[in-house]
Design a protein around this motif. Structure first.
Motif, PDB file in Angstrom:
ATOM      1  N   LEU A 313      36.940  35.703  45.638  1.00  0.00           N
ATOM      2  CA  LEU A 313      36.717  37.262  45.660  1.00  0.00           C
ATOM      3  C   LEU A 313      36.016  37.797  44.219  1.00  0.00           C
ATOM      4  CD1 LEU A 313      37.108  40.169  46.699  1.00  0.00           C
ATOM      5  CD2 LEU A 313      39.429  40.029  45.733  1.00  0.00           C
ATOM      6  N   VAL A 314      34.967  38.426  43.911  1.00  0.00           N
ATOM      7  CA  VAL A 314      34.652  38.904  42.567  1.00  0.00           C
ATOM      8  C   VAL A 314      35.090  40.392  42.761  1.00  0.00           C
ATOM      9  CG1 VAL A 314      32.822  39.429  40.986  1.00  0.00           C
ATOM     10  CG2 VAL A 314      33.152  37.169  42.254  1.00  0.00           C
ATOM     11  N   LEU A 315      35.782  41.179  42.040  1.00  0.00           N
ATOM     12  CA  LEU A 315      36.028  42.447  41.809  1.00  0.00           C
ATOM     13  C   LEU A 315      35.167  42.970  40.438  1.00  0.00           C
ATOM     14  CD1 LEU A 315      39.989  42.833  42.796  1.00  0.00           C
ATOM     15  CD2 LEU A 315      37.582  43.074  44.286  1.00  0.00           C
ATOM     16  N   ALA A 316      34.476  44.033  40.729  1.00  0.00           N
ATOM     17  CA  ALA A 316      33.637  44.771  39.717  1.00  0.00           C
ATOM     18  C   ALA A 316      33.878  46.096  39.772  1.00  0.00           C
ATOM     19  CB  ALA A 316      32.228  44.052  39.537  1.00  0.00           C
ATOM     20  N   SER A 317      34.609  46.471  38.401  1.00  0.00           N
ATOM     21  CA  SER A 317      34.814  47.966  38.745  1.00  0.00           C
ATOM     22  C   SER A 317      34.486  48.568  37.439  1.00  0.00           C
ATOM     23  CB  SER A 317      36.400  48.282  39.117  1.00  0.00           C
ATOM     24  OG  SER A 317      36.671  49.506  39.055  1.00  0.00           O
ATOM     25  N   VAL A 318      34.128  49.778  37.360  1.00  0.00           N
ATOM     26  CA  VAL A 318      33.962  50.644  36.263  1.00  0.00           C
ATOM     27  C   VAL A 318      35.548  51.233  35.803  1.00  0.00           C
ATOM     28  CG1 VAL A 318      33.581  52.716  37.746  1.00  0.00           C
ATOM     29  CG2 VAL A 318      32.664  52.682  35.324  1.00  0.00           C
ATOM     30  N   THR A 319      35.613  51.464  34.696  1.00  0.00           N
ATOM     31  CA  THR A 319      36.666  52.317  34.233  1.00  0.00           C
ATOM     32  C   THR A 319      36.656  53.688  34.432  1.00  0.00           C
ATOM     33  OG1 THR A 319      37.216  50.666  32.498  1.00  0.00           O
ATOM     34  CG2 THR A 319      38.324  52.528  32.329  1.00  0.00           C
ATOM     35  N   ALA A 337      49.643  45.669  50.248  1.00  0.00           N
ATOM     36  CA  ALA A 337      50.102  46.092  51.584  1.00  0.00           C
ATOM     37  C   ALA A 337      50.085  45.085  52.869  1.00  0.00           C
ATOM     38  CB  ALA A 337      49.695  47.463  52.182  1.00  0.00           C
ATOM     39  N   LEU A 338      49.114  44.269  52.865  1.00  0.00           N
ATOM     40  CA  LEU A 338      48.473  43.484  53.757  1.00  0.00           C
ATOM     41  C   LEU A 338      48.954  42.075  53.467  1.00  0.00           C
ATOM     42  CD1 LEU A 338      45.556  45.182  55.542  1.00  0.00           C
ATOM     43  CD2 LEU A 338      47.723  44.915  56.341  1.00  0.00           C
ATOM     44  N   ASN A 339      49.910  41.789  52.494  1.00  0.00           N
ATOM     45  CA  ASN A 339      50.261  40.362  51.994  1.00  0.00           C
ATOM     46  C   ASN A 339      49.141  39.583  51.738  1.00  0.00           C
ATOM     47  OD1 ASN A 339      52.388  39.074  51.403  1.00  0.00           O
ATOM     48  ND2 ASN A 339      52.596  38.135  53.479  1.00  0.00           N
ATOM     49  N   LEU A 340      47.758  39.756  51.447  1.00  0.00           N
ATOM     50  CA  LEU A 340      46.744  38.979  51.012  1.00  0.00           C
ATOM     51  C   LEU A 340      47.411  38.143  49.790  1.00  0.00           C
ATOM     52  CD1 LEU A 340      43.957  38.302  49.335  1.00  0.00           C
ATOM     53  CD2 LEU A 340      44.055  38.148  51.852  1.00  0.00           C
ATOM     54  N   GLN A 341      46.969  36.763  50.025  1.00  0.00           N
ATOM     55  CA  GLN A 341      47.193  35.761  49.230  1.00  0.00           C
ATOM     56  C   GLN A 341      46.141  34.521  49.218  1.00  0.00           C
ATOM     57  OE1 GLN A 341      51.227  33.644  50.688  1.00  0.00           O
ATOM     58  NE2 GLN A 341      51.287  35.561  51.729  1.00  0.00           N
ATOM     59  N   LYS A 342      46.654  33.521  48.240  1.00  0.00           N
ATOM     60  CA  LYS A 342      45.820  32.360  48.296  1.00  0.00           C
ATOM     61  C   LYS A 342      44.082  32.529  48.195  1.00  0.00           C
ATOM     62  CE  LYS A 342      49.310  30.038  51.153  1.00  0.00           C
ATOM     63  NZ  LYS A 342      49.468  29.195  52.320  1.00  0.00           N
ATOM     64  N   ARG A 343      43.836  33.265  47.165  1.00  0.00           N
ATOM     65  CA  ARG A 343      42.566  33.578  47.068  1.00  0.00           C
ATOM     66  C   ARG A 343      42.113  33.287  45.398  1.00  0.00           C
ATOM     67  NH1 ARG A 343      42.881  33.326  51.424  1.00  0.00           N
ATOM     68  NH2 ARG A 343      41.730  34.327  53.228  1.00  0.00           N
ATOM     69  N   THR A 344      40.848  32.849  45.185  1.00  0.00           N
ATOM     70  CA  THR A 344      40.583  32.661  43.633  1.00  0.00           C
ATOM     71  C   THR A 344      39.613  33.910  43.610  1.00  0.00           C
ATOM     72  OG1 THR A 344      40.399  30.240  43.788  1.00  0.00           O
ATOM     73  CG2 THR A 344      39.100  31.557  42.298  1.00  0.00           C
ATOM     74  N   VAL A 345      39.968  34.606  42.260  1.00  0.00           N
ATOM     75  CA  VAL A 345      39.487  35.971  42.089  1.00  0.00           C
ATOM     76  C   VAL A 345      38.571  35.738  40.561  1.00  0.00           C
ATOM     77  CG1 VAL A 345      39.758  38.365  42.058  1.00  0.00           C
ATOM     78  CG2 VAL A 345      41.298  36.889  43.453  1.00  0.00           C
ATOM     79  N   ALA A 346      37.697  36.516  40.482  1.00  0.00           N
ATOM     80  CA  ALA A 346      36.891  36.752  39.150  1.00  0.00           C
ATOM     81  C   ALA A 346      36.879  38.426  38.926  1.00  0.00           C
ATOM     82  CB  ALA A 346      35.561  36.126  39.066  1.00  0.00           C
ATOM     83  N   LEU A 347      36.772  38.703  37.721  1.00  0.00           N
ATOM     84  CA  LEU A 347      36.835  40.321  37.451  1.00  0.00           C
ATOM     85  C   LEU A 347      35.723  40.494  36.534  1.00  0.00           C
ATOM     86  CD1 LEU A 347      40.536  40.475  36.771  1.00  0.00           C
ATOM     87  CD2 LEU A 347      39.362  41.071  38.837  1.00  0.00           C
ATOM     88  N   VAL A 348      35.022  41.741  36.722  1.00  0.00           N
ATOM     89  CA  VAL A 348      34.134  42.133  35.943  1.00  0.00           C
ATOM     90  C   VAL A 348      34.249  43.595  35.794  1.00  0.00           C
ATOM     91  CG1 VAL A 348      31.773  42.849  35.924  1.00  0.00           C
ATOM     92  CG2 VAL A 348      32.211  40.586  37.044  1.00  0.00           C
ATOM     93  N   GLU A 349      34.546  43.974  34.411  1.00  0.00           N
ATOM     94  CA  GLU A 349      34.931  45.329  33.935  1.00  0.00           C
ATOM     95  C   GLU A 349      33.775  46.011  33.403  1.00  0.00           C
ATOM     96  OE1 GLU A 349      38.153  45.537  31.579  1.00  0.00           O
ATOM     97  OE2 GLU A 349      37.312  44.616  29.865  1.00  0.00           O
ATOM     98  N   ASN A 350      33.699  47.444  33.290  1.00  0.00           N
ATOM     99  CA  ASN A 350      32.657  48.004  32.730  1.00  0.00           C
ATOM    100  C   ASN A 350      33.221  49.339  32.335  1.00  0.00           C
ATOM    101  OD1 ASN A 350      30.207  49.295  31.855  1.00  0.00           O
ATOM    102  ND2 ASN A 350      29.276  49.516  33.890  1.00  0.00           N
ATOM    103  N   GLY A 351      32.723  50.051  31.189  1.00  0.00           N
ATOM    104  CA  GLY A 351      33.254  51.189  30.635  1.00  0.00           C
ATOM    105  C   GLY A 351      32.281  51.681  29.322  1.00  0.00           C
TER     106      GLY A 351
END
Length: 405
Positions: A313-319, A337-351
């Motif tokens: 999963l990649v999460l890319a979010s503006v501030t 809330a749905l107990n999601l687990q066991k994933r590899t995540v990368a993050l992209v932030e913008n501001g």
């Protein structure tokens, strides 16, 4: 006019299809409708397994009457009291007032809470391992607490191998005249709806689903299950191991396949551009099993469903207001809330002046279990620029390396 399907020689589907409902549980979009399944067994005694939502109540009652063909209704087995399956109980009681209700003690409590007019002695409470015989058919009951309500049970007919599975193994989508999973192209037509149903309705309760699957294997024996009759979606009579395997993956939170889901939150298109550029860099590296979603325009039930499917999963979010963009924040809350687990995540932030969304998203992800958050992330100042390209390449390399493990 009645509309029934035969499951076995003496078991009939008497449910109905609802194509008018826009939101299941008033939250999840339905673009292909949903079925409400109920079943009548004709033995020395007649047995109705569950009822249906009142939206299809008239069809349901006509179906039951047709199958009974003038016989009395002796028993109503209630596996699950949620109103989409229990709303027609009162109509059953009015038409067949002598019917005996078989269900769990907690279900009896809920029936009273919902206001159903049960007469003294009309309910017969059953517990784990209890059996009942209706003639040549003997059934046994197994508790299924929190799959996905606390009162739920499943009923197994030891005579013909039919498992009445309540909400387990269900799916969104109307049946369109067909009934059995092998009458459809299940992978092509149904799998996404089945996954979206499981992950959003039952997904939080993975350990409870695992316990139920183990119980089915140990006490019933998966090889002894010849039919699975859920309360939504098609009946399984072939390749039962296929849908059981899907439930094993989903309930253990193991991804179905290696792939990358990129979810972006963009106000003016700049963060979206970065997400698109990252997807292109992944394609350059031969990573083609990718999906991009705009978190603002995609219903969260679809995001959760694909998140159970893909490994990365990649999460890319503006501030936004020094925080996470609200739809992205809501998505993270649903993941928890749905107990999601066991994933590899990368993050992209913008501001534009104080990019903080990356650090805040990491804080939210760290509240989840067994999440691998890649150290290689990317920070943008307003938009993707030439100087960001090395970071973009490094992020694509880190995701590719992780996928190769």
């Amino acid at each position: 006019m009645f509309n029934v399907r035969k499951v076995t020689d003496d078991l009939f589907w008497v449910g109905g299809n609802d194509r008018r409902l826009a939101l299941f549980e008033n939250i999840h979009p339905l673009y292909h409708g949903v079925s409400y399944n109920a079943y009548v067994l004709l033995d020395e005694k007649t047995v109705l397994f569950d009822t249906a939502d009142w939206a299809v109540g008239r069809q349901f009652i006509e179906n039951v009457q047709h199958v009974l063909n003038g016989r009395p209704l002796d028993y109503l087995v209630i596996n699950h009291v949620e109103p989409d399956h229990a709303a027609s109980i009162q109509e059953i009681l009015l038409r067949w007032p002598k019917v005996k209700i078989i269900t769990t003690p907690k279900a009896v409590i809920l029936l009273h809470q919902f206001g159903y007019p049960l007469s003294a002695g009309q309910t017969e409470e059953v517990r784990e391992g209890d059996t009942r015989t209706f003639g040549k058919h003997t059934v046994t009951f197994a508790a299924a607490p929190m799959v996905h309500w606390p009162e739920a049970m499943v009923t197994f007919d030891t005579t013909n191998g039919v498992l009445f599975s309540a909400d387990a193994f269900g799916s969104f989508r109307s049946l369109d005249g067909k009934l059995f999973a092998d009458e459809f192209d299940f992978d092509g037509e149904w799998l996404d709806d089945a996954r979206r149903y499981y992950t959003n309705i039952v997904g939080k309760y993975g350990p409870q689903v695992q316990a139920l699957l183990k119980k089915a294997a140990d006490k019933i024996g998966l090889d002894n299950i010849r039919y699975i009759c859920p309360l939504h979606g098609p009946v399984w009579r072939k390749d039962i191991g296929y849908i059981v395997d899907k439930y094993l993956h989903w309930s253990s939170y193991e991804p179905e396949e290696k792939g990358v889901m990129i979810v972006y939150a963009s106000m003016y298109g700049n963060t979206e551009n970065a997400a698109e550029a990252l997807a292109s860099k992944l394609a350059d590296r031969g990573i083609l099993n990718t999906r991009l979603y705009d978190v603002s325009s995609t219903h969260v039930s679809y995001l959760i469903s694909d998140l159970f499917r893909y490994s990365h999963l990649v999460l890319a979010s503006v501030t936004y207001n020094l925080g996470i963009f609200p739809p992205m924040h809501n998505f993270l809350a649903d993941m928890k809330a749905l107990n999601l687990q066991k994933r590899t995540v990368a993050l992209v932030e913008n501001g534009s002046w104080a990019p903080r969304s990356g650090a805040l998203m990491r804080e939210e992800l760290e509240k989840l279990k067994n999440m691998n958050i890649l150290d290689d992330g990317m920070t943008l100042a307003s938009s993707l620029q030439e100087q960001n390209l090395p970071d973009l390449e490094a992020l694509a390399d880190a995701i590719a390396a992780s996928l190769a493990q």
